[in-house]
Motif scaffolding. Structure first.
Motif, PDB file in Angstrom:
ATOM      1  N   ALA A  24     -34.415  -7.949  16.626  1.00 18.45           N
ATOM      2  CA  ALA A  24     -33.714  -7.677  17.886  1.00 18.45           C
ATOM      3  C   ALA A  24     -34.668  -7.713  19.076  1.00 18.45           C
ATOM      4  O   ALA A  24     -34.261  -8.051  20.190  1.00 18.45           O
ATOM      5  CB  ALA A  24     -33.010  -6.323  17.814  1.00 18.45           C
ATOM      6  N   GLY A  25     -35.941  -7.406  18.840  1.00 16.30           N
ATOM      7  CA  GLY A  25     -36.936  -7.413  19.907  1.00 16.30           C
ATOM      8  C   GLY A  25     -37.604  -8.761  20.113  1.00 16.30           C
ATOM      9  O   GLY A  25     -38.551  -8.869  20.888  1.00 16.30           O
ATOM     10  N   GLY A  26     -37.160  -9.789  19.397  1.00 19.61           N
ATOM     11  CA  GLY A  26     -37.729 -11.124  19.583  1.00 19.61           C
ATOM     12  C   GLY A  26     -38.755 -11.523  18.540  1.00 19.61           C
ATOM     13  O   GLY A  26     -39.358 -12.579  18.641  1.00 19.61           O
ATOM     14  N   GLY A  27     -38.960 -10.687  17.524  1.00 20.43           N
ATOM     15  CA  GLY A  27     -39.887 -11.014  16.443  1.00 20.43           C
ATOM     16  C   GLY A  27     -39.196 -11.828  15.364  1.00 20.43           C
ATOM     17  O   GLY A  27     -38.030 -12.202  15.500  1.00 20.43           O
ATOM     18  N   SER A  28     -39.922 -12.097  14.277  1.00 17.21           N
ATOM     19  CA  SER A  28     -39.348 -12.884  13.190  1.00 17.21           C
ATOM     20  C   SER A  28     -39.845 -12.357  11.844  1.00 17.21           C
ATOM     21  O   SER A  28     -40.880 -11.702  11.761  1.00 17.21           O
ATOM     22  CB  SER A  28     -39.726 -14.363  13.338  1.00 17.21           C
ATOM     23  N   ILE A  29     -39.103 -12.676  10.805  1.00 15.39           N
ATOM     24  CA  ILE A  29     -39.472 -12.312   9.445  1.00 15.39           C
ATOM     25  C   ILE A  29     -40.361 -13.423   8.906  1.00 15.39           C
ATOM     26  O   ILE A  29     -40.011 -14.601   8.969  1.00 15.39           O
ATOM     27  CB  ILE A  29     -38.226 -12.136   8.543  1.00 15.39           C
TER      28      ILE A  29
ATOM     29  N   MET B  35     -40.030  -1.376  -1.180  1.00 18.49           N
ATOM     30  CA  MET B  35     -39.936  -2.763  -0.745  1.00 18.49           C
ATOM     31  C   MET B  35     -40.799  -2.938   0.496  1.00 18.49           C
ATOM     32  O   MET B  35     -40.948  -2.014   1.290  1.00 18.49           O
ATOM     33  CB  MET B  35     -38.494  -3.124  -0.407  1.00 18.49           C
ATOM     34  N   GLY B  36     -41.361  -4.123   0.668  1.00 19.82           N
ATOM     35  CA  GLY B  36     -42.170  -4.407   1.846  1.00 19.82           C
ATOM     36  C   GLY B  36     -41.894  -5.805   2.361  1.00 19.82           C
ATOM     37  O   GLY B  36     -41.354  -6.646   1.638  1.00 19.82           O
ATOM     38  N   VAL B  37     -42.280  -6.058   3.596  1.00 23.24           N
ATOM     39  CA  VAL B  37     -42.035  -7.352   4.217  1.00 23.24           C
ATOM     40  C   VAL B  37     -43.075  -7.579   5.309  1.00 23.24           C
ATOM     41  O   VAL B  37     -43.562  -6.625   5.920  1.00 23.24           O
ATOM     42  CB  VAL B  37     -40.598  -7.412   4.801  1.00 23.24           C
ATOM     43  N   PHE B  38     -43.441  -8.847   5.536  1.00 21.94           N
ATOM     44  CA  PHE B  38     -44.286  -9.208   6.668  1.00 21.94           C
ATOM     45  C   PHE B  38     -43.388  -9.738   7.776  1.00 21.94           C
ATOM     46  O   PHE B  38     -42.476 -10.529   7.525  1.00 21.94           O
ATOM     47  CB  PHE B  38     -45.305 -10.289   6.284  1.00 21.94           C
ATOM     48  N   VAL B  39     -43.669  -9.297   8.989  1.00 17.11           N
ATOM     49  CA  VAL B  39     -42.956  -9.768  10.168  1.00 17.11           C
ATOM     50  C   VAL B  39     -43.982 -10.215  11.198  1.00 17.11           C
ATOM     51  O   VAL B  39     -45.162  -9.898  11.098  1.00 17.11           O
ATOM     52  CB  VAL B  39     -42.037  -8.663  10.754  1.00 17.11           C
ATOM     53  N   ARG B  40     -43.511 -10.960  12.190  1.00 14.88           N
ATOM     54  CA  ARG B  40     -44.360 -11.355  13.320  1.00 14.88           C
ATOM     55  C   ARG B  40     -43.695 -10.789  14.567  1.00 14.88           C
ATOM     56  O   ARG B  40     -42.520 -11.038  14.813  1.00 14.88           O
ATOM     57  CB  ARG B  40     -44.458 -12.874  13.409  1.00 14.88           C
ATOM     58  N   ASP B  41     -44.453  -9.996  15.342  1.00 16.67           N
ATOM     59  CA  ASP B  41     -43.884  -9.430  16.558  1.00 16.67           C
ATOM     60  C   ASP B  41     -43.792 -10.517  17.631  1.00 16.67           C
ATOM     61  O   ASP B  41     -44.294 -11.627  17.434  1.00 16.67           O
ATOM     62  CB  ASP B  41     -44.659  -8.189  17.012  1.00 16.67           C
ATOM     63  N   PRO B  42     -43.113 -10.252  18.757  1.00 22.95           N
ATOM     64  CA  PRO B  42     -42.944 -11.292  19.779  1.00 22.95           C
ATOM     65  C   PRO B  42     -44.265 -11.838  20.339  1.00 22.95           C
ATOM     66  O   PRO B  42     -44.290 -12.927  20.890  1.00 22.95           O
ATOM     67  CB  PRO B  42     -42.152 -10.578  20.881  1.00 22.95           C
ATOM     68  N   ASN B  43     -45.374 -11.093  20.179  1.00 21.45           N
ATOM     69  CA  ASN B  43     -46.672 -11.566  20.657  1.00 21.45           C
ATOM     70  C   ASN B  43     -47.449 -12.326  19.600  1.00 21.45           C
ATOM     71  O   ASN B  43     -48.571 -12.746  19.830  1.00 21.45           O
ATOM     72  CB  ASN B  43     -47.509 -10.381  21.149  1.00 21.45           C
ATOM     73  N   GLY B  44     -46.881 -12.475  18.395  1.00 24.10           N
ATOM     74  CA  GLY B  44     -47.527 -13.238  17.338  1.00 24.10           C
ATOM     75  C   GLY B  44     -48.302 -12.405  16.330  1.00 24.10           C
ATOM     76  O   GLY B  44     -48.840 -12.945  15.370  1.00 24.10           O
ATOM     77  N   LEU B  45     -48.388 -11.086  16.522  1.00 21.90           N
ATOM     78  CA  LEU B  45     -49.118 -10.228  15.591  1.00 21.90           C
ATOM     79  C   LEU B  45     -48.374 -10.102  14.267  1.00 21.90           C
ATOM     80  O   LEU B  45     -47.165  -9.866  14.242  1.00 21.90           O
ATOM     81  CB  LEU B  45     -49.306  -8.830  16.200  1.00 21.90           C
ATOM     82  N   LEU B  46     -49.107 -10.282  13.162  1.00 23.73           N
ATOM     83  CA  LEU B  46     -48.521 -10.098  11.837  1.00 23.73           C
ATOM     84  C   LEU B  46     -48.519  -8.615  11.494  1.00 23.73           C
ATOM     85  O   LEU B  46     -49.530  -7.929  11.651  1.00 23.73           O
ATOM     86  CB  LEU B  46     -49.319 -10.871  10.794  1.00 23.73           C
ATOM     87  N   ILE B  47     -47.379  -8.132  11.016  1.00 20.86           N
ATOM     88  CA  ILE B  47     -47.229  -6.719  10.663  1.00 20.86           C
ATOM     89  C   ILE B  47     -46.577  -6.626   9.298  1.00 20.86           C
ATOM     90  O   ILE B  47     -45.586  -7.298   9.019  1.00 20.86           O
ATOM     91  CB  ILE B  47     -46.344  -5.985  11.691  1.00 20.86           C
ATOM     92  N   GLU B  48     -47.170  -5.804   8.433  1.00 18.34           N
ATOM     93  CA  GLU B  48     -46.576  -5.523   7.135  1.00 18.34           C
ATOM     94  C   GLU B  48     -45.815  -4.212   7.258  1.00 18.34           C
ATOM     95  O   GLU B  48     -46.389  -3.184   7.625  1.00 18.34           O
ATOM     96  CB  GLU B  48     -47.681  -5.394   6.082  1.00 18.34           C
ATOM     97  N   LEU B  49     -44.516  -4.252   6.978  1.00 16.06           N
ATOM     98  CA  LEU B  49     -43.685  -3.050   7.001  1.00 16.06           C
ATOM     99  C   LEU B  49     -43.541  -2.563   5.566  1.00 16.06           C
ATOM    100  O   LEU B  49     -43.040  -3.294   4.710  1.00 16.06           O
ATOM    101  CB  LEU B  49     -42.311  -3.357   7.592  1.00 16.06           C
ATOM    102  N   ILE B  50     -44.000  -1.352   5.301  1.00 15.75           N
ATOM    103  CA  ILE B  50     -43.943  -0.798   3.954  1.00 15.75           C
ATOM    104  C   ILE B  50     -43.422   0.632   4.009  1.00 15.75           C
ATOM    105  O   ILE B  50     -43.581   1.323   5.021  1.00 15.75           O
ATOM    106  CB  ILE B  50     -45.328  -0.831   3.263  1.00 15.75           C
ATOM    107  N   PRO B  51     -42.768   1.074   2.924  1.00  8.35           N
ATOM    108  CA  PRO B  51     -42.239   2.456   2.908  1.00  8.35           C
ATOM    109  C   PRO B  51     -43.347   3.487   2.742  1.00  8.35           C
ATOM    110  O   PRO B  51     -44.420   3.204   2.301  1.00  8.35           O
ATOM    111  CB  PRO B  51     -41.302   2.464   1.724  1.00  8.35           C
TER     112      PRO B  51
END
Length: 103
Positions: free
Chosen positions: A68-73, A87-103
Motif C-alpha cells: 500500500a505504501g508503494g513497495g513490492s514483494i 512465516m517470512g518474506v522479503f519485500v522492497r520498500d519504495p526507496n529500494g531497500l530490501l527488508i525481511e519481515l519475520i515473526p
C-alpha cells in the motif's frame, strides 16, 4: 578518506550516526554528493546486498502495508515462506531497500 576507500574520489560526503536506544547498536549513515548515479535493483542473493530484518506481529498485514505504501514483494511467488515455526518474506520498500519481515 572514505571517498577514496570506495572509489568515489572528488565526491562530497557527510556522515550521521545514531544509537539504537537501550542497546549498544550504532548506525552510520553516509550521504554522497557529486558522484555519478544510476538506478539499480540488488537482489537478495547478490554479494553485498544490504537487507534489514524486522520482526513483526503479523507478516501478512506488514506485506499489505508495504504494498500500500508503494513497495513490492520480492520473495519468489509473492507469498511468505515457512521459517521455523513462522512465516517470512522479503519485500522492497519504495526507496529500494530490501527488508525481511519475520515473526
Amino acid at each position: 578518506t572514505i571517498a577514496s576507500l570506495i572509489g568515489a574520489e572528488g565526491a562530497q560526503w557527510r556522515i550521521s550516526t545514531a544509537k539504537l536506544p537501550g542497546t549498544e547498536v550504532d548506525f552510520e549513515f553516509l550521504e554522497f554528493k557529486s558522484v555519478p548515479r544510476k538506478p539499480f535493483d540488488l537482489r537478495v542473493p547478490d554479494p553485498g546486498s544490504p537487507a534489514v530484518s524486522i520482526h513483526v506481529k503479523d507478516v501478512e498485514s506488514a506485506m499489505k502495508a508495504v504494498a500500500a505504501g508503494g513497495g513490492s514483494i520480492v520473495t519468489r511467488g509473492g507469498e511468505p515462506v515457512k521459517l521455523g515455526a513462522g512465516m517470512g518474506v522479503f519485500v522492497r520498500d519504495p526507496n529500494g531497500l530490501l527488508i525481511e519481515l519475520i515473526p
